[in-house]
Design a protein around this motif. Structure first.
Motif, mmCIF file in Angstrom:
data_model
loop_
_atom_site.group_PDB
_atom_site.id
_atom_site.type_symbol
_atom_site.label_atom_id
_atom_site.label_comp_id
_atom_site.label_asym_id
_atom_site.label_seq_id
_atom_site.Cartn_x
_atom_site.Cartn_y
_atom_site.Cartn_z
ATOM 1 N N PHE A 17 0.817 -1.418 0.040
ATOM 2 C CA PHE A 17 0.002 0.008 0.128
ATOM 3 C C PHE A 17 0.908 1.219 0.082
ATOM 4 N N ALA A 18 1.914 1.307 0.806
ATOM 5 C CA ALA A 18 2.822 2.278 0.992
ATOM 6 C C ALA A 18 3.561 2.590 -0.341
ATOM 7 N N LEU A 19 3.972 1.571 -1.083
ATOM 8 C CA LEU A 19 4.450 1.688 -2.180
ATOM 9 C C LEU A 19 3.814 2.490 -3.371
ATOM 10 N N PHE A 20 2.465 2.221 -3.356
ATOM 11 C CA PHE A 20 1.408 2.667 -4.268
ATOM 12 C C PHE A 20 1.194 4.219 -4.069
ATOM 13 N N VAL A 21 1.150 4.552 -2.732
ATOM 14 C CA VAL A 21 0.731 5.705 -2.493
ATOM 15 C C VAL A 21 1.621 7.062 -2.420
ATOM 16 N N GLY A 140 16.641 -6.497 1.468
ATOM 17 C CA GLY A 140 16.059 -7.735 2.231
ATOM 18 C C GLY A 140 15.566 -6.989 3.610
ATOM 19 N N ARG A 141 15.744 -5.827 3.818
ATOM 20 C CA ARG A 141 14.862 -5.286 5.167
ATOM 21 C C ARG A 141 13.883 -4.556 4.978
ATOM 22 N N LEU A 142 13.317 -4.269 3.681
ATOM 23 C CA LEU A 142 12.470 -3.496 3.446
ATOM 24 C C LEU A 142 11.161 -3.711 3.768
ATOM 25 N N LEU A 143 10.605 -5.042 4.288
ATOM 26 C CA LEU A 143 9.631 -5.182 4.879
ATOM 27 C C LEU A 143 9.721 -4.728 6.422
ATOM 28 N N VAL A 207 9.650 -6.099 -6.192
ATOM 29 C CA VAL A 207 9.803 -5.951 -4.943
ATOM 30 C C VAL A 207 8.996 -6.641 -3.739
ATOM 31 N N ILE A 208 7.916 -6.674 -4.210
ATOM 32 C CA ILE A 208 6.907 -7.539 -3.363
ATOM 33 C C ILE A 208 7.327 -8.796 -2.998
ATOM 34 N N VAL A 209 7.651 -9.596 -4.168
ATOM 35 C CA VAL A 209 8.112 -10.982 -4.151
ATOM 36 C C VAL A 209 9.396 -11.150 -3.465
ATOM 37 N N ASN A 210 10.121 -10.113 -3.870
ATOM 38 C CA ASN A 210 11.499 -10.207 -2.963
ATOM 39 C C ASN A 210 11.509 -10.286 -1.390
ATOM 40 N N ALA A 211 10.477 -9.191 -1.005
ATOM 41 C CA ALA A 211 10.193 -9.229 0.204
ATOM 42 C C ALA A 211 9.619 -10.208 0.888
ATOM 43 N N ALA A 294 9.465 6.347 -3.756
ATOM 44 C CA ALA A 294 10.973 6.745 -4.214
ATOM 45 C C ALA A 294 11.648 5.435 -3.840
ATOM 46 N N VAL A 295 11.633 5.059 -2.492
ATOM 47 C CA VAL A 295 12.453 3.878 -1.850
ATOM 48 C C VAL A 295 11.757 2.426 -2.900
ATOM 49 N N GLY A 296 10.594 2.404 -2.976
ATOM 50 C CA GLY A 296 10.246 1.147 -3.807
ATOM 51 C C GLY A 296 10.728 1.281 -5.559
ATOM 52 N N LEU A 297 10.522 2.571 -6.073
ATOM 53 C CA LEU A 297 11.139 2.564 -7.350
ATOM 54 C C LEU A 297 12.557 2.133 -7.578
ATOM 55 N N THR A 298 13.384 2.739 -6.559
ATOM 56 C CA THR A 298 14.809 2.581 -6.604
ATOM 57 C C THR A 298 15.144 1.322 -6.254
#
Length: 437
Positions: A17-21, A140-143, A207-211, A294-298
């Motif tokens: 959710f946070a990645l999209f908004v 790997g710590r994104l979650l 990003v979601i799958v890697n998390a 921006a973090v998700g896109l990067t």
């Protein structure tokens, strides 16, 4: 078999959710609400289909193929699929969307307090992309960083704004503009389409799958299941945010009369409702929303290009952060002017790719269907893109006035026509192995 705990699944949903908004998602609904007046909920229905439905469906489609866009685009071949993927990643990454998160958050949140000087933008964007760099360095710590810390802060800020929109309306609902009186659903549909969230979903899939994998989940079935759950949680969250922002805009007619964009509506409402704290609250909300995006896109861009270029993930994070910093200082107006034609051209084939990925059981050979339909969608998308350039007058009337052109969906009828023709050809030709026999 290792499975995710309930709190991890919830954190994954919050992260998605946070990645999209981002700022665009917060800015579009208020102006739709303001301009649609009493037709706000019909406009909202159209908006939710394209701004929530399509991105969630895209997340599901990517989850089914492991998260990578090149796996989804395999029916059109490696070269064409690679070009499409690279274009999408660059467009919603360092060329346009990532730098724009900094410029939007600065101009909407901070510029009213500091002024729009180049020095202020440079200092803000430097600190901004330094934070993006450090958080993106450890995917790997994104979650943990996004799902457990940044996302909840973002959700709390949005919840405060959403509750206030219903509990503390700035006034009565005003009159609708002529275009919303004539076709509220269509106008809402188009505005949702212009958020470009489907492109973002194509990028965020990996990003979601890697998390999920970072928690030790290796089963493809479980990865798909958790990604779908995350997409649904994000979809519900997006819908709630949009509904509250529609209500905010619809009730802001008295305080934001004549506003030309959602940023002005938001600023007027927050200033009216929260007084002197309003500008500071809005600055924190927009900056936080943009930072997470921006973090998700990067992360997504670095992950993708590290697989096709002889550069490490960390090296690419450095390059992407620095490049985005430079581009962000061009200013928001120039960024939008450059980005709209490119995104308009590549968005239609991406929608076609996602939609047809759910229909592959209906035909014998995917290549016969997906390639031609995507090609037509891309060509018409390019024509639509040229309408916003100095070369618009060179487009023949027959091409510039195609059905649904006014709604930004000129590609839809030609693409569907080619789909029907390709489907009939596929039925006549049958399976390739049968033909060879």
């Amino acid at each position: 078999m290792k499975v995710l705990k309930g709190q991890d699944i919830l954190a994954l949903g919050f992260m998605t959710f946070a990645l999209f908004v981002g700022a665009g998602n917060i800015i579009f609904p208020p102006i739709v609400g303001l301009q649609s007046g009493p037709h706000v909920w019909m406009a909202a229905l159209g908006f939710l289909i394209t701004a929530v439905g399509l991105p969630v469906v895209t997340v599901v489609a990517l989850a089914k193929v492991g998260g990578a866009m090149d796996a989804l685009s395999s029916p059109i071949g490696k070269i064409a699929g690679g070009l499409l993927a690279a274009s999408a990643y660059l467009a919603v990454g360092p060329l346009f969307a990532t730098p724009r998160t900094a410029t939007v958050s600065f101009e909407v949140g901070l510029a009213p307090l500091t002024g729009e000087s180049p020095l202020a933008l440079f200092l803000y964007s430097s600190v901004y992309f330094l934070l993006v760099f450090f958080v993106s360095l450890y995917p790997g710590r994104l979650l943990d960083t996004v799902g457990r810390f940044l996302a909840p802060l973002k959700i709390i800020a949005l919840a405060v704004l959403g509750i206030a929109a219903f509990a503390l309306p700035a006034g009565d609902i005003g009159v609708a503009t002529p275009e919303y009186v004539a076709a509220p659903f269509s106008q809402g549909f188009v505005n949702g389409y212009l958020t470009m969230d489907t492109l973002g979903a194509l990028v965020f899939g990996i990003v979601i799958v890697n998390a999920i994998r970072s928690r030790g989940i290796e089963s493809p079935r479980l990865i798909t299941r958790y990604a779908i759950i995350a997409g649904l949680i994000a979809g519900v969250g997006l819908a709630l945010v949009y509904i509250s922002l529609f209500r905010l805009g619809a009730g802001s007619h008295e305080v934001a009369a004549g506003a030309s964009n959602g940023a002005a509506v938001l600023h007027a409402y927050v200033q009216y409702t929260f007084g002197s704290l309003g500008s500071g609250f809005l600055a924190v909300l927009i900056s936080l929303a943009c930072l997470v995006t921006a973090v998700g896109l990067t992360c997504a861009c670095a992950e993708y290009f590290s697989r096709i270029l002889p550069l490490s993930y960390k090296t690419l994070v450095v390059i992407l952060a620095l490049f985005s910093l430079v581009v962000s200082n061009l200013g928001l107006t120039k960024l939008i002017a450059f980005s709209i034609p490119v995104l308009t051209a590549i968005y239609p084939p991406c929608i076609v790719l996602v939609a047809l990925s759910f229909c592959k059981d209906f035909w014998y050979e995917e290549r016969r269907i997906v390639g031609p339909v995507m090609l037509v969608a891309f060509v018409v998308g390019v024509i639509d893109a040229l309408k916003g350039t100095p070369w618009a007058h060179k487009i023949p009337p027959a091409l510039s006035d195609m059905p649904l052109s006014a709604q930004g969906l000129a590609w839809l009828v030609p693409a569907f026509s080619v789909l029907v023709f390709a489907f009939l050809c596929d039925r006549l030709l049958g399976k390739r192995s049968d033909a060879l026999a």
